[in-house]
Write a protein that holds these residues in place. Structure first.
Motif, mmCIF file in Angstrom:
data_model
loop_
_atom_site.group_PDB
_atom_site.id
_atom_site.type_symbol
_atom_site.label_atom_id
_atom_site.label_comp_id
_atom_site.label_asym_id
_atom_site.label_seq_id
_atom_site.Cartn_x
_atom_site.Cartn_y
_atom_site.Cartn_z
ATOM 1 N N PHE A 212 1.050 -1.305 0.015
ATOM 2 C CA PHE A 212 0.101 -0.116 -0.147
ATOM 3 C C PHE A 212 1.041 1.289 0.078
ATOM 4 N N LEU A 213 0.110 2.193 -0.573
ATOM 5 C CA LEU A 213 0.845 3.582 -0.447
ATOM 6 C C LEU A 213 -0.229 4.496 -0.004
ATOM 7 N N MET A 214 -0.070 5.003 1.130
ATOM 8 C CA MET A 214 -0.978 6.081 1.816
ATOM 9 C C MET A 214 -0.527 7.482 1.515
ATOM 10 N N ALA A 215 -1.123 8.024 0.297
ATOM 11 C CA ALA A 215 -0.357 9.379 -0.107
ATOM 12 C C ALA A 215 -1.642 10.118 -0.854
ATOM 13 N N ASP A 216 -1.462 11.548 -1.108
ATOM 14 C CA ASP A 216 -2.502 12.195 -1.397
ATOM 15 C C ASP A 216 -2.164 12.165 -2.874
ATOM 16 N N PHE A 217 -3.451 12.395 -3.901
ATOM 17 C CA PHE A 217 -3.454 12.363 -5.191
ATOM 18 C C PHE A 217 -2.068 13.166 -5.748
ATOM 19 N N LYS A 218 -1.538 14.069 -5.198
ATOM 20 C CA LYS A 218 -0.431 14.657 -5.728
ATOM 21 C C LYS A 218 0.866 13.979 -5.917
ATOM 22 N N ARG A 219 0.790 12.764 -5.100
ATOM 23 C CA ARG A 219 1.694 11.946 -5.068
ATOM 24 C C ARG A 219 1.555 10.541 -6.091
ATOM 25 N N VAL A 220 0.504 10.431 -6.744
ATOM 26 C CA VAL A 220 -0.089 9.248 -7.277
ATOM 27 C C VAL A 220 1.133 8.724 -8.434
ATOM 28 N N ARG A 221 1.772 9.685 -8.961
ATOM 29 C CA ARG A 221 3.005 9.022 -10.063
ATOM 30 C C ARG A 221 3.930 8.314 -9.211
ATOM 31 N N ASP A 222 3.836 8.486 -8.016
ATOM 32 C CA ASP A 222 4.976 7.439 -7.296
ATOM 33 C C ASP A 222 4.556 5.762 -7.505
ATOM 34 N N LEU A 223 3.408 5.674 -7.869
ATOM 35 C CA LEU A 223 2.704 4.459 -8.304
ATOM 36 C C LEU A 223 3.409 3.885 -9.487
ATOM 37 N N ILE A 224 3.756 4.635 -10.462
ATOM 38 C CA ILE A 224 4.236 4.213 -11.770
ATOM 39 C C ILE A 224 5.556 3.162 -11.547
ATOM 40 N N PRO A 225 5.419 1.793 -12.004
ATOM 41 C CA PRO A 225 6.353 0.792 -11.815
ATOM 42 C C PRO A 225 7.444 1.311 -12.640
ATOM 43 N N CYS A 226 8.892 0.843 -12.152
ATOM 44 C CA CYS A 226 10.129 1.260 -12.761
ATOM 45 C C CYS A 226 10.247 0.470 -13.948
ATOM 46 N N SER A 227 9.778 -0.417 -14.130
ATOM 47 C CA SER A 227 9.479 -1.450 -15.356
ATOM 48 C C SER A 227 8.142 -1.578 -15.486
ATOM 49 N N PRO A 228 7.878 -1.651 -16.921
ATOM 50 C CA PRO A 228 6.670 -1.866 -17.496
ATOM 51 C C PRO A 228 6.392 -3.209 -17.259
ATOM 52 N N ASN A 229 6.954 -4.210 -16.904
ATOM 53 C CA ASN A 229 6.758 -5.618 -16.833
ATOM 54 C C ASN A 229 6.068 -5.613 -15.400
ATOM 55 N N GLN A 230 6.154 -4.755 -14.735
ATOM 56 C CA GLN A 230 5.711 -4.614 -12.952
ATOM 57 C C GLN A 230 4.451 -4.035 -13.319
ATOM 58 N N GLY A 231 3.931 -3.691 -14.352
ATOM 59 C CA GLY A 231 2.556 -2.930 -14.376
ATOM 60 C C GLY A 231 1.405 -3.830 -13.953
ATOM 61 N N TYR A 232 0.088 -3.164 -14.131
ATOM 62 C CA TYR A 232 -0.944 -4.094 -13.679
ATOM 63 C C TYR A 232 -1.792 -4.842 -14.502
ATOM 64 N N ASN A 233 -2.513 -5.721 -14.445
ATOM 65 C CA ASN A 233 -3.576 -6.307 -15.473
ATOM 66 C C ASN A 233 -4.945 -6.050 -15.088
ATOM 67 N N LEU A 234 -5.133 -5.688 -13.636
ATOM 68 C CA LEU A 234 -6.479 -5.277 -13.257
ATOM 69 C C LEU A 234 -6.287 -4.095 -12.438
ATOM 70 N N ILE A 235 -6.971 -2.960 -13.086
ATOM 71 C CA ILE A 235 -6.913 -1.762 -12.458
ATOM 72 C C ILE A 235 -8.539 -1.187 -11.998
ATOM 73 N N VAL A 236 -8.515 -1.123 -10.676
ATOM 74 C CA VAL A 236 -9.911 -0.668 -10.072
ATOM 75 C C VAL A 236 -9.788 0.727 -9.538
ATOM 76 N N VAL A 237 -10.760 1.479 -10.219
ATOM 77 C CA VAL A 237 -10.879 3.047 -9.761
ATOM 78 C C VAL A 237 -12.103 3.558 -9.272
ATOM 79 N N ASP A 238 -11.982 3.816 -7.743
ATOM 80 C CA ASP A 238 -13.327 4.276 -7.189
ATOM 81 C C ASP A 238 -13.163 5.670 -6.498
ATOM 82 N N PRO A 239 -13.083 6.783 -7.646
ATOM 83 C CA PRO A 239 -13.097 7.905 -7.375
ATOM 84 C C PRO A 239 -13.717 8.690 -6.352
ATOM 85 N N PRO A 240 -13.247 9.655 -5.646
ATOM 86 C CA PRO A 240 -14.205 10.372 -4.603
ATOM 87 C C PRO A 240 -14.698 11.397 -5.710
ATOM 88 N N TRP A 241 -15.891 10.955 -6.277
ATOM 89 C CA TRP A 241 -16.741 12.178 -7.274
ATOM 90 C C TRP A 241 -17.167 13.034 -6.377
#
Ligand code: SAM
Length: 418
Positions: A212-241
């Motif tokens: 887990f990464l407990m961080a604000d939206f401003k830090r969301v790019r910290d999630l980008i994996p260093c190598s594309p092969n560590q990317g994700y196959n399922l991405i669930v987004v539940d925004p605070p609309w």
């Protein structure tokens, strides 16, 4: 399958496929507690803590609010409220609702007909009343703590348990405590057993293999994996609309729609493809923004809509299906990223083709049922799939959870020891 086999399979998996009479929709009943419990070895989720709204006196989301006597008296004096004409946006929303209605009614009818399942659900939910042990002190409010000047100094101490490698003593575990900065750092729970975290006098249960990464939206790019092969196959987004109900109840902070255009969804997707799931509200303005701007900007193709129909433990809907501003269902849009025509042809996964209805008894406000098991056959790429939830409030094994409060539902008050 015999009735007993179906129930046995439901007991083991938490997923019950219902056979509706309408061929265009699949209908499934999910038991979130059972699904979540598969993530834990030493702990289990307390059903009455999960289904708090089915036990408490508060009215359910989607249910018509009980009219207060003063309001009723005033109404009598002024006679019947005139039915208001729908504006153009509302008319589109109403047309969508009318289109979805046969699927929803059919799915619900198949649930109502599954008497053995209903008996089982109401017995397992209602038979598990248990007073919540809120522990000492109040729950930590991570949203507030994360914005305080002290945030960079807060640490969580995690106790990892691993089987002892020396000797043959079975069931003997070696515990090791390590402290990590709680905010803005990616924390992984490695090992074969769940870990326990301690922070400001509260304990948190952390499933094995979760991250887990407990961080604000401003830090969301910290999630980008260093190598594309560590990317994700399922991405669930539940925004605070932005939404009146959330604002009124002050459940969590919200963000303007345009911010979500900056979520790095493309960079998070695995090069072999990803299934994206986006939870949306029933507001037509939002639906139009998502379909015309957001999904195209994230590179999501072939989108399909699923419905989450909310029921009470006795199987009835939590509110009137036709109540305009309080529909007893929510929509989720699903689509593919990086899955080109060739990949689709030789794919090792099933392509989404049609709308489906998921039914479950809702938990706390805005808490969504876990989807991985239901969706596993539609996820592209290597197995086991790598999964991520954006704006998460809980953790799952093999998932990365990001948001400003991903430990919210990991507090020990929601668990008991097995
Ligand atoms: N999927 C969650 C569940 O099933 O419980 C519910 C997510 S809720 C709709 C949206 C979440 O986004 C809330 O936890 C909220 O605090 C979080 N959030 C709001 N503003 C945020 C921000 N600026 N950065 C990160 N997370 C934020």
């Amino acid at each position: 399958m015999e009735v007993c086999d179906e129930l046995r399979s439901f007991e083991a998996t938490g997923v019950y496929r219902l056979n509706g009479t309408c061929t265009s929709a699949g209908a499934t009943y999910l038991d979130p507690v059972r699904l979540l419990n598969a993530s834990y070895q030493r702990f289990r989720i307390v059903p009455s803590a999960y289904y708090s709204r089915s036990f408490g006196p508060q009215h359910q989301e989607g249910e018509p609010e009980i009219e207060r006597p003063e309001k009723r008296r005033k109404r009598k004096r002024n006679q019947k409220p005139k039915p208001r004409e729908l504006n153009p946006m509302e008319r589109i929303a109403e047309a969508r609702h009318q289109e979805a209605k046969p699927l929803l009614l059919n799915a619900h009818e198949s649930l109502v007909k599954a008497k053995h399942l209903l008996e089982y659900i109401s017995k397992t939910i209602k038979g598990n009343e248990h007073t919540l042990d809120a522990g000492s002190g109040s729950e930590n409010n991570f949203v507030e703590l994360g914005t305080s000047w002290r945030a960079p100094f807060y640490e969580i101490t995690i106790c990892f348990r691993n089987p002892h490698v020396l000797g043959n003593e079975e069931g003997f575990f070696h515990a090791q405590k390590t402290s990590f900065p709680l905010f803005n750092s990616l924390i992984s729970v490695e090992g074969t057993d769940e870990a326990e975290g301690e922070f400001r006098n509260r304990r948190y249960i952390l499933p094995r293999g979760s991250c887990f990464l407990m961080a604000d939206f401003k830090r969301v790019r910290d999630l980008i994996p260093c190598s594309p092969n560590q990317g994700y196959n399922l991405i669930v987004v539940d925004p605070p609309w932005e939404n009146g109900c959330v604002r009124q109840k002050e459940v969590y902070p919200t963000l303007p729609n345009k911010n979500f255009l900056y979520l790095p969804v493309q960079q998070l997707a695995h090069p072999t493809g990803a299934l994206l799931v986006l939870w949306i509200t029933n507001r037509e303005k939002l639906r139009a923004f998502v379909e015309k701007k957001l999904l195209p900007s994230w590179g999501v193709e072939d989108s399909t809509v699923f419905y989450w129909l909310k029921v009470k433990p006795d199987g009835s809907l939590i509110g009137d299906l036709d109540l305009f501003h309080h529909r007893p269902y929510e929509c989720l849009l699903l689509g593919y990223i990086n899955v080109n025509a060739n990949a689709k042809k030789g794919s090792n996964f099933k392509l989404l083709e049609r709308s489906q209805v998921i039914m479950s008894v809702p938990g706390a406000h805005s808490r969504k049922p876990p989807l991985e098991k239901l969706l596993s056959e539609y996820i592209p790429g290597p197995k086991p799939s790598r999964c991520i939830e954006l704006f998460a409030r809980e953790l799952f094994p093999r998932w990365t959870s990001w948001g400003n409060e991903p430990l919210h539902f990991q507090d020990t008050m929601y668990f008991s020891e097995k």
